[in-house]
Structures are given as C-alpha cells and as structure tokens.
Design an enzyme around this catalytic site. Structure first.
Site, PDB file in Angstrom:
ATOM      1  N   ARG A 250      37.310  31.043  42.633  1.00  0.00           N
ATOM      2  CA  ARG A 250      38.436  30.285  42.927  1.00  0.00           C
ATOM      3  C   ARG A 250      39.180  30.733  44.146  1.00  0.00           C
ATOM      4  NH1 ARG A 250      41.891  30.546  37.530  1.00  0.00           N
ATOM      5  NH2 ARG A 250      43.477  29.476  38.803  1.00  0.00           N
ATOM      6  N   LYS A 268      39.599  35.070  41.119  1.00  0.00           N
ATOM      7  CA  LYS A 268      40.947  34.002  41.567  1.00  0.00           C
ATOM      8  C   LYS A 268      41.930  35.072  42.536  1.00  0.00           C
ATOM      9  CE  LYS A 268      45.267  32.524  40.811  1.00  0.00           C
ATOM     10  NZ  LYS A 268      46.406  33.254  40.465  1.00  0.00           N
ATOM     11  N   HIS A 280      29.572  40.638  33.892  1.00  0.00           N
ATOM     12  CA  HIS A 280      29.570  39.656  32.893  1.00  0.00           C
ATOM     13  C   HIS A 280      30.748  39.455  31.888  1.00  0.00           C
ATOM     14  CE1 HIS A 280      26.871  42.538  30.705  1.00  0.00           C
ATOM     15  NE2 HIS A 280      27.902  43.171  30.529  1.00  0.00           N
ATOM     16  N   TYR A 283      37.261  38.308  33.684  1.00  0.00           N
ATOM     17  CA  TYR A 283      38.303  37.440  34.566  1.00  0.00           C
ATOM     18  C   TYR A 283      39.177  38.422  35.488  1.00  0.00           C
ATOM     19  CZ  TYR A 283      42.397  35.056  35.987  1.00  0.00           C
ATOM     20  OH  TYR A 283      43.232  34.437  36.841  1.00  0.00           O
ATOM     21  N   ASN A 294      33.064  49.515  38.343  1.00  0.00           N
ATOM     22  CA  ASN A 294      32.344  49.051  37.263  1.00  0.00           C
ATOM     23  C   ASN A 294      33.339  48.426  36.529  1.00  0.00           C
ATOM     24  OD1 ASN A 294      29.506  49.217  36.045  1.00  0.00           O
ATOM     25  ND2 ASN A 294      31.042  49.440  34.393  1.00  0.00           N
ATOM     26  N   ASN A 303      47.550  38.465  34.260  1.00  0.00           N
ATOM     27  CA  ASN A 303      48.037  38.472  35.297  1.00  0.00           C
ATOM     28  C   ASN A 303      49.372  37.648  35.284  1.00  0.00           C
ATOM     29  OD1 ASN A 303      46.193  36.528  35.457  1.00  0.00           O
ATOM     30  ND2 ASN A 303      46.689  35.927  37.570  1.00  0.00           N
ATOM     31  N   TYR A 304      49.601  36.916  34.069  1.00  0.00           N
ATOM     32  CA  TYR A 304      50.585  35.676  34.018  1.00  0.00           C
ATOM     33  C   TYR A 304      51.366  35.873  32.895  1.00  0.00           C
ATOM     34  CZ  TYR A 304      52.650  30.733  34.273  1.00  0.00           C
ATOM     35  OH  TYR A 304      53.347  29.758  34.153  1.00  0.00           O
ATOM     36  N   ALA A 340      37.175  51.672  26.242  1.00  0.00           N
ATOM     37  CA  ALA A 340      36.823  50.537  25.911  1.00  0.00           C
ATOM     38  C   ALA A 340      37.788  49.822  24.602  1.00  0.00           C
ATOM     39  CB  ALA A 340      35.493  50.379  25.059  1.00  0.00           C
ATOM     40  N   ARG A 357      44.591  52.018  22.344  1.00  0.00           N
ATOM     41  CA  ARG A 357      44.286  51.396  20.984  1.00  0.00           C
ATOM     42  C   ARG A 357      44.627  52.267  19.776  1.00  0.00           C
ATOM     43  NH1 ARG A 357      38.094  52.735  22.737  1.00  0.00           N
ATOM     44  NH2 ARG A 357      38.169  54.978  22.137  1.00  0.00           N
TER      45      ARG A 357
END
Length: 377
Positions: A250, A268, A280, A283, A294, A303-304, A340, A357
C-alpha cells in the site's frame, strides 16, 4: 526536429469541465493525453512550453503540466505570446488541438516555424490565425478530434508503447496481455509476464521479472527483483528482492534490498530494511523495520485504536515468533525475540525475549469426560 520552445493550443472543449471531461484529460492507457504529450515534448528537448486555453480551467490543468509550463489565456493569447517569444530566435513547435505522440503524419496539426514568423502572425492578426511563413509539418503526432477517434487510436498507441520497450531490450512474453502506461520506464533485460499492468510513473530496473498478474502504480523497482502476482501503489522496492505471490504494498511503503515479501503479506506506510524476510500471512502497517528481521507467520502490527494510528519500531536482527501481535506504539530492540503467540504491549529490550501469553494447563481426562457427557444427550 530541434525545438526548445513549443506552443500548444488546446481544443475548445477544455472549458466544458462541468458537463463532460475534456478530450485532453481523457486517458490513453491510464495516462491523460495532456500528461503523455507533455512528457514526450520534454523528452524531445522542449524546455519552454506555452499552453493556450480558456483561463477558467488553468487551475485544473496545472496538475497535468510540467512545473515550468506557462498557461496562456486563450482570449488574449496574442499579447502574452508576443511577450513570451520576444527573445526567441530558433524554431518553435506549434501543436493545435488534441494530439498523441504517435503516428506518421500529423495532417498539419503539428508543425515548426521560425520564432520571427510566429511573431509576425500574432502581430498581423492579433491572434494565431494563420500558418507562419516557412512552416514545416512534423511527423510523429496523431491528431484526434473526438472520443470516437480517441478510442480508435488506442490499439495503435498501445502497440507503440510496447514496441518502445521491446526496442530497449525488454522481453514481453504476451504483448496482447500486458498494459503499460506511456509514462512507465523499464530497464533492459527485464521480462514482463502475462497479465501485468504498469501504471503512472512506475520505474522498473534491469533484469527484473514482473508478473504474471501483477499491477504496479507509481512504484519504483530496483534491479534483479521479482514481483509475482502482486499489487503495489506509490511504493519503492529494492534490488534482488522477491515480492509475492499475492502480496499487497500500500502507499508510502519502502522495501529494501534482498528482502522476501511472501504470500498474503500486506505492507502499508512502512520501511522494511535490507535482508528482512516476511514470508507469509502478515500485516506490517505504520512500522519502521530494521535489517535481517524475520517475521513469523501470522504476525500483525496492531497500529490503530479506532481514533489514531501508531508506529512500531523493530530493530536489526529481530526474530518475531509466529502469531505475534505488536500493539503499537511498541519497540523491539535489536537482536530481540518474541515468543510465538505473544501479544506484545510493552517494549522489548535488545537481545531479550518477549513472552506475553498465558501458561498452558493440561486437564487430564477432560476430553473423554466431555465426549461421554455430550454423547448421552
């Protein structure tokens, strides 16, 4: 032809902006006629361009013209052109109406004349109303009088654009299935695969592979880079980089050299450092990413917050575990790791491991009891 100065008289319909898009602003292969022909004039060495049109649309035209172009009021063009041409001694290129920079013979719509002869016409008639003495018709332009003629000209224009790149050493495997904006620049040795659409001021380096099924708009791509089945807008991609398949860049994204941007990755308004791998399902938005980072599968920069967007900062040599959420604003120091499945809400120092976690708990026999209970119902 060696002209440093040009006068372009735009067609009368340029003033009809409310009811209908003027012919000069209609597009051929994504590019308005006005922008395309101006770019070609500059490439031919024209340094002074005077555009004559209705004064009411000067503001509209400005965004399609080179910064140094001078807009002249069509109703009073004689006096202004005489002043602009007062010191001109060479040949002047004159364009009348909508013309495309392709074709063999302009039919008199485009010609050259000595500057003195042009001034003589303006003085005698009080307008540009006659051929200057000694005018010579110029080849290489195609006049179009209306939308129907413009549509009919598109296949030839498309072929001329493709042929220019083929002559420059670009390989286009299927000329019937590629669409290139006339403003696009492509380096020698690059291969364009079927389904590729290159728009705007896109620049592709040498020895790249673009496509199949790729669309880039106003993007810059370095040398020896592959962009496969992906889309990008207003972004920069470095050299020796692989993008795709199914990646989305973007606006305002910068991807460095030797980077991997893999399938179902969206970037973006971010900077991605050299050597970084985003293989893969990730975002990256509003982030500054260092080198050799990595990204594990499923990483998301959140981010929002519904009101404002915040940035993530990721240092060099960071390892981000799969399914990590980075809740901006947050910083990962160089050399740090995230476990993870973590949702990182606080900064992680350099060379540290961020774990966020719940601790796993196993309940022995729970599954068997659950099946037994549900099986009785």
């Amino acid at each position: 032809m060696d002209c440093k100065c040009a006068i372009w008289f735009l067609p009368d319909d340029i003033a009809l902006t409310k009811e209908k898009k003027p012919l000069m602003l209609q597009s051929v292969m994504f590019c308005p006629i006005l922008s395309w022909t101006c770019a070609e004039l500059q490439a031919m060495g024209v340094g002074r361009l005077f555009v004559v049109s209705d004064k009411s649309v000067h503001e509209l035209l400005r965004e399609y013209l080179p910064a140094e172009a001078v807009l002249v009021d069509g109703a009073h063009h004689a006096a202004q052109l005489l002043e602009l041409l007062s010191g001109e001694k060479g040949e002047v290129l004159v364009l009348n109406g909508a013309v495309l920079p392709v074709g063999v013979f302009s039919g008199g719509a485009v010609y050259t004349a000595r500057a003195g002869a042009v001034r003589a016409v303006l003085k005698e008639h009080g307008a540009f109303a006659a051929f200057p003495e000694g005018a010579e018709i110029q080849k290489g332009f195609l006049p179009v009088g209306d939308e129907e003629e413009l549509r009919a000209a598109v296949p030839m224009c498309r072929q001329k654009i493709l042929q220019k790149h083929l002559d420059a050493g670009v390989t286009i495997l299927d000329a019937n299935n590629c669409y290139l904006d006339p403003r696009v620049k492509i380096g020698a040795g690059t291969t364009i695969l079927p389904g590729t659409i290159l728009r705007g001021n896109t620049v592709i380096g040498e020895n790249c592979t673009i496509g199949p099924n790729t669309m880039l708009t106003d993007c810059t791509v370095g040398d020896e880079t592959e962009v496969n089945a992906s889309q990008g807008t207003d972004s920069r991609i470095g050299s020796h980089t692989n993008v795709g398949p199914f990646a989305y860049l973007r606006p305002n994204s910068t991807v460095g050299d030797h980077v991997k941007v893999g399938d179902f990755v969206e970037i973006k308004n971010s900077v991605i450092g050299n050597g970084t791998k985003i293989s893969h399902l990730t975002y990256v938005g509003d982030s500054d990413v260092g080198e050799r980072v990595n990204f594990g599968c499923g990483t998301v920069t959140t981010n929002y917050d519904g009101f404002k967007k915040y940035r993530c900062t990721i240092g060099d040599d960071v390892f981000i575990g799969c399914n990590t959420n980075l809740v901006a604003p947050v910083t990962l120091g160089s050399g740090s790791y995230t476990a993870a499945g973590s949702t990182i809400t606080r900064d992680v120092p350099a060379d540290a491991l961020g774990v966020a976690r719940a601790r796993q708990e196993n309940k022995d026999g729970w599954a068997a009891k659950n099946r037994a209970v549900k099986g009785k119902k």
